[in-house]
Design an enzyme around this catalytic site. Structure first.
Site, PDB file in Angstrom:
ATOM      1  N   THR A  61      -0.434 -22.861  18.932  1.00  0.00           N
ATOM      2  CA  THR A  61      -1.763 -22.642  19.495  1.00  0.00           C
ATOM      3  C   THR A  61      -2.588 -21.644  18.661  1.00  0.00           C
ATOM      4  OG1 THR A  61      -3.015 -21.874  21.408  1.00  0.00           O
ATOM      5  CG2 THR A  61      -0.846 -20.899  21.118  1.00  0.00           C
ATOM      6  N   ASP A  73       1.231  -6.536  -4.591  1.00  0.00           N
ATOM      7  CA  ASP A  73       0.406  -6.522  -3.383  1.00  0.00           C
ATOM      8  C   ASP A  73       0.909  -7.729  -2.589  1.00  0.00           C
ATOM      9  OD1 ASP A  73      -1.803  -7.351  -1.623  1.00  0.00           O
ATOM     10  OD2 ASP A  73      -2.946  -5.804  -2.651  1.00  0.00           O
ATOM     11  N   SER A  74       1.186  -7.565  -1.309  1.00  0.00           N
ATOM     12  CA  SER A  74       1.841  -8.671  -0.588  1.00  0.00           C
ATOM     13  C   SER A  74       0.940  -9.883  -0.422  1.00  0.00           C
ATOM     14  CB  SER A  74       2.386  -8.198   0.759  1.00  0.00           C
ATOM     15  OG  SER A  74       1.365  -8.086   1.716  1.00  0.00           O
ATOM     16  N   THR A 101       1.307  -4.829   4.035  1.00  0.00           N
ATOM     17  CA  THR A 101       1.103  -5.278   5.414  1.00  0.00           C
ATOM     18  C   THR A 101       0.513  -6.695   5.494  1.00  0.00           C
ATOM     19  OG1 THR A 101      -1.105  -4.266   5.509  1.00  0.00           O
ATOM     20  CG2 THR A 101       0.747  -2.933   6.291  1.00  0.00           C
ATOM     21  N   ASP A 102      -0.196  -7.112   4.432  1.00  0.00           N
ATOM     22  CA  ASP A 102      -0.941  -8.374   4.546  1.00  0.00           C
ATOM     23  C   ASP A 102      -0.060  -9.569   4.912  1.00  0.00           C
ATOM     24  OD1 ASP A 102      -3.285  -7.068   4.025  1.00  0.00           O
ATOM     25  OD2 ASP A 102      -3.453  -7.710   1.939  1.00  0.00           O
ATOM     26  N   THR A 104       2.709 -10.068  14.162  1.00  0.00           N
ATOM     27  CA  THR A 104       1.545 -10.551  13.428  1.00  0.00           C
ATOM     28  C   THR A 104       0.635  -9.358  13.154  1.00  0.00           C
ATOM     29  OG1 THR A 104      -0.160 -12.281  13.390  1.00  0.00           O
ATOM     30  CG2 THR A 104       0.160 -11.174  15.490  1.00  0.00           C
ATOM     31  N   THR A 153       0.816  -1.224   0.000  1.00  0.00           N
ATOM     32  CA  THR A 153       0.000   0.000   0.000  1.00  0.00           C
ATOM     33  C   THR A 153       0.841   1.263   0.000  1.00  0.00           C
ATOM     34  OG1 THR A 153      -1.821  -1.120   1.107  1.00  0.00           O
ATOM     35  CG2 THR A 153      -1.720   1.258   1.377  1.00  0.00           C
ATOM     36  N   CYS A 168      -4.552 -19.682  20.117  1.00  0.00           N
ATOM     37  CA  CYS A 168      -4.701 -18.499  20.972  1.00  0.00           C
ATOM     38  C   CYS A 168      -3.760 -17.391  20.509  1.00  0.00           C
ATOM     39  CB  CYS A 168      -4.340 -18.838  22.424  1.00  0.00           C
ATOM     40  SG  CYS A 168      -5.436 -20.059  23.137  1.00  0.00           S
TER      41      CYS A 168
END
Ligand code: ASP
Length: 343
Positions: A272, A58-59, A90-91, A161, A13, A274
């Site tokens: 995990t 675009d990633s 960023t993706d 992440t 972007t 989570c």
């Protein structure tokens, strides 16, 4: 002496322009930046040079071969620059950051990935702030690791992440505190960054043609579906389990299917679902049964780190047993081993 930073522009972007189909990557980042950034030597501004890739993406389109290309390009320019900034969408930025950390082992200079939520050409863009922060950190802070700088936070690349699609504060490293913050001053917590290695030990391997998969457990997953996912040709799978690393081990055929795949040499890595926390396969019977089927726990690694590390180790053509062993080591700060506390 004015520091020298290479900016590797992969797309994303930050440099995009609007089109009838929505934002698309666009060329000419060097010119756009020259018009907006202070001149080298003004303040603490380093000298910078843009390497623009012929195919800007675009990633969402990024593939393992792109990770390898970026790592190899950094290695090729390593002696000519004091640090590197990778402009990236960023993706999948967290995947690329983690992949670079495994390829550029023993890194002794900063490699900082950044991008933006709003393109540089738009009002209210976060591009310039992110890019300037990344440039200044790469130029003046002794971080010997791959990092991600976004929204005022410096994160370890293989702990990061993407957590928000529409916030300027788009990244987090849920299992490791930020390495630094940019307020009026840029402040790094040197107790959290990796120690300076004695020497580089890059492992620049082209990606293996072998397949690596990602499988998230969910109530209702059938053993037949699991079997399809684990069918050849598959070298490894990141299994996203529940809580501390648990799965439906009483489901008839579930453990046998995993054990068969392990016996065929498929490396099954347990992370995990989570957002925060670690895998401890000894904690519950639903976890220890996975261990008995050959599944190895990856502690508190992110999915991005586990997947790219598995890719890397498989590309090194190690035996499955060796891949399993190395998945349980912290080679560049990607996981917290049991008994260790985080600074
Ligand atoms: N789709 C874009 C990309 O990852 C999103 C961004 O850069 O923020 O390239």
């Amino acid at each position: 002496m004015t520091r020298r930073i290479a900016i590797l522009y992969t797309g994303g972007t930050l440099g995009m322009k609007p089109s009838a189909d929505g934002y698309q990557p666009d060329t000419g980042l060097a010119q756009s930046l020259a018009a907006r950034l202070p001149a080298p030597g003004v303040g603490r501004m380093p000298h910078w040079e843009v390497h623009e890739y012929a195919q800007l993406i675009d990633s969402a389109e990024a593939q393992p071969r792109d990770w390898h290309t970026i790592a190899a390009d950094i290695a090729a320019r390593y002696d000519d620059f004091d640090g590197f900034v990778v402009v990236h969408g960023t993706d999948t930025m967290a995947y690329t950051a983690a992949a670079l950390s495994f390829a550029l082992l023993g890194l002794r200079k900063p490699v900082i990935l950044t991008g933006s939520q709003i393109p540089l050409c738009e009002p209210r863009s976060d591009a310039l702030g992110n890019l300037l922060g990344a440039l200044l950190i790469a130029a003046h802070h002794p971080v010997a690791e791959v990092c991600l700088y976004f929204g005022g936070k410096l994160l370890r690349g293989n702990r990061a992440t993407k957590v928000a699609g529409a916030d300027f504060d788009a990244f987090d490293s849920p299992n490791y505190p930020p390495l630094g913050h940019a307020g009026i001053d840029i402040v790094l917590d040197m107790g959290r960054v990796l120690p300076m290695p004695v020497r580089e030990a890059f492992e620049l391997v082209p990606p293996s043609a072998c397949e690596i998969a990602l499988l998230r457990l969910y109530p209702g997953l059938s053993v037949a579906r699991l079997g399809h996912m684990l069918a050849p040709p598959l070298a490894g799978v990141v299994l996203q389990t529940y809580g501390a690393g648990n799965g439906p081990v009483r489901l008839p055929g579930f453990l046998d299917t995993l054990a068969d795949a392990s016996a065929r040499g498929v490396v099954i890595v347990n992370v995990t679902q989570c957002a925060r926390g670690t895998v401890d396969q000894d904690k519950y019977a639903t976890g220890s049964a996975l261990a008995s089927a050959g599944v190895v726990g990856a502690y508190d690694m992110t999915v991005e780190a586990a997947l790219t590390k598995l890719h890397h180790l498989v590309s090194l053509e190690l035996l499955p047993q060796e891949v399993r062993r190395r998945m349980q080591e912290a080679v560049c700060g990607e996981c917290t081993l049991p008994g260790l506390t985080i600074g």
